[in-house]
Design an enzyme around this catalytic site. Structure first.
Site, PDB file in Angstrom:
ATOM      1  N   GLY A  92      48.521  -8.984  38.791  1.00  0.00           N
ATOM      2  CA  GLY A  92      48.946  -7.789  39.506  1.00  0.00           C
ATOM      3  C   GLY A  92      48.696  -6.565  38.658  1.00  0.00           C
ATOM      4  O   GLY A  92      48.631  -6.650  37.419  1.00  0.00           O
ATOM      5  N   GLN A 113      49.230   2.119  35.760  1.00  0.00           N
ATOM      6  CA  GLN A 113      48.759   1.387  34.581  1.00  0.00           C
ATOM      7  C   GLN A 113      47.332   1.763  34.205  1.00  0.00           C
ATOM      8  O   GLN A 113      46.897   1.488  33.088  1.00  0.00           O
ATOM      9  CB  GLN A 113      48.849  -0.126  34.806  1.00  0.00           C
ATOM     10  N   CYS A 116      53.289  -8.402  31.229  1.00  0.00           N
ATOM     11  CA  CYS A 116      52.727  -7.200  31.846  1.00  0.00           C
ATOM     12  C   CYS A 116      51.509  -6.784  31.037  1.00  0.00           C
ATOM     13  O   CYS A 116      51.560  -6.782  29.805  1.00  0.00           O
ATOM     14  CB  CYS A 116      53.781  -6.089  31.835  1.00  0.00           C
ATOM     15  N   LEU A 117      50.429  -6.424  31.720  1.00  0.00           N
ATOM     16  CA  LEU A 117      49.213  -6.033  31.011  1.00  0.00           C
ATOM     17  C   LEU A 117      49.441  -4.786  30.155  1.00  0.00           C
ATOM     18  O   LEU A 117      48.700  -4.549  29.207  1.00  0.00           O
ATOM     19  CB  LEU A 117      48.072  -5.791  32.005  1.00  0.00           C
ATOM     20  N   HIS A 134      57.595  -6.538  40.654  1.00  0.00           N
ATOM     21  CA  HIS A 134      57.163  -6.030  39.342  1.00  0.00           C
ATOM     22  C   HIS A 134      56.220  -4.824  39.517  1.00  0.00           C
ATOM     23  O   HIS A 134      56.376  -3.793  38.861  1.00  0.00           O
ATOM     24  CB  HIS A 134      56.478  -7.182  38.594  1.00  0.00           C
ATOM     25  N   GLU A 135      55.241  -4.961  40.422  1.00  0.00           N
ATOM     26  CA  GLU A 135      54.256  -3.876  40.596  1.00  0.00           C
ATOM     27  C   GLU A 135      54.894  -2.656  41.261  1.00  0.00           C
ATOM     28  O   GLU A 135      54.580  -1.512  40.904  1.00  0.00           O
ATOM     29  CB  GLU A 135      53.043  -4.360  41.398  1.00  0.00           C
ATOM     30  N   HIS A 177      56.595  -0.538  38.837  1.00  0.00           N
ATOM     31  CA  HIS A 177      55.697   0.350  38.082  1.00  0.00           C
ATOM     32  C   HIS A 177      55.575   1.710  38.769  1.00  0.00           C
ATOM     33  O   HIS A 177      55.411   2.734  38.102  1.00  0.00           O
ATOM     34  CB  HIS A 177      54.289  -0.252  37.979  1.00  0.00           C
TER      35      HIS A 177
HETATM   36 NI    NI Z   1      53.262  -4.803  34.759  1.00  0.00          NI
END
Ligand code: NI
Length: 167
Positions: free
Chosen positions: A44, A49, A91-92, A133-134, A137
């Protein structure tokens, strides 16, 4: 290819703006986000991000098992949620950090696809977690915000130390 912003980049803490028109620029951004997500690889990614404060997310939980099914959601909102579920998340934007987070077990998410068609996704399990989660963000919220203060402080210290050491 776009770069993934890494914590504590300030844009990761900002609220993203509603997308008012789903034009070619939004479609292009979604494509670039999918590319970055698959390359990472991740399941995701939210527009902030990659430095775009717009309410746009991509997700694909089938990708790691070789059954890719890309979800692109514009202006996604969790409209219903129930139950509770604990799952380990990463998380990236927080490389190397994983922790168990409690979230709703089932969610109904509404938004739009790239053709401006209304979309509704009923999700449970991993997909429910990824969507929450997304969407977090887009509010400038990270998964570590769901942890206890103690745990979060430990993680932040570790991240800052690693950043200082240039690792
Ligand atoms: Ni994330």
């Amino acid at each position: 290819m776009r770069e993934i912003l890494v914590y504590p980049h300030p844009l990761l803490r900002r609220r993203a703006e509603e997308v008012r028109e789903i034009d070619g620029g939004v479609a292009r951004l979604a494509g670039e986000m999918a590319e970055v997500m698959y390359k990472a690889p991740g399941i995701g990614l939210a527009a902030p991000q990659v430095g775009e404060l717009r309410r746009l997310i991509v997700a694909d939980i089938g990708h790691p098992e070789g059954r890719p099914e890309l979800i692109v959601l514009v202006n996604p909102v969790v409209v219903e949620s129930e139950g509770a579920l604990r799952m380990e998340e990463g998380c990236l934007s927080l490389p190397g950090v994983r922790a168990e987070v409690e979230r709703s077990a089932r969610v109904l998410v509404k938004g739009y696809d790239l053709k401006e068609r209304p979309m509704e996704i009923e999700a449970e399990g991993l997909l429910a977690v990824v969507l929450q989660h997304e969407i977090d963000h887009l509010e400038g919220r990270l998964f570590i915000d769901h942890l206890s203060r103690l745990k979060r402080d430990m993680i932040e210290r570790r991240l800052r130390k690693r950043l200082r050491e240039g690792d």
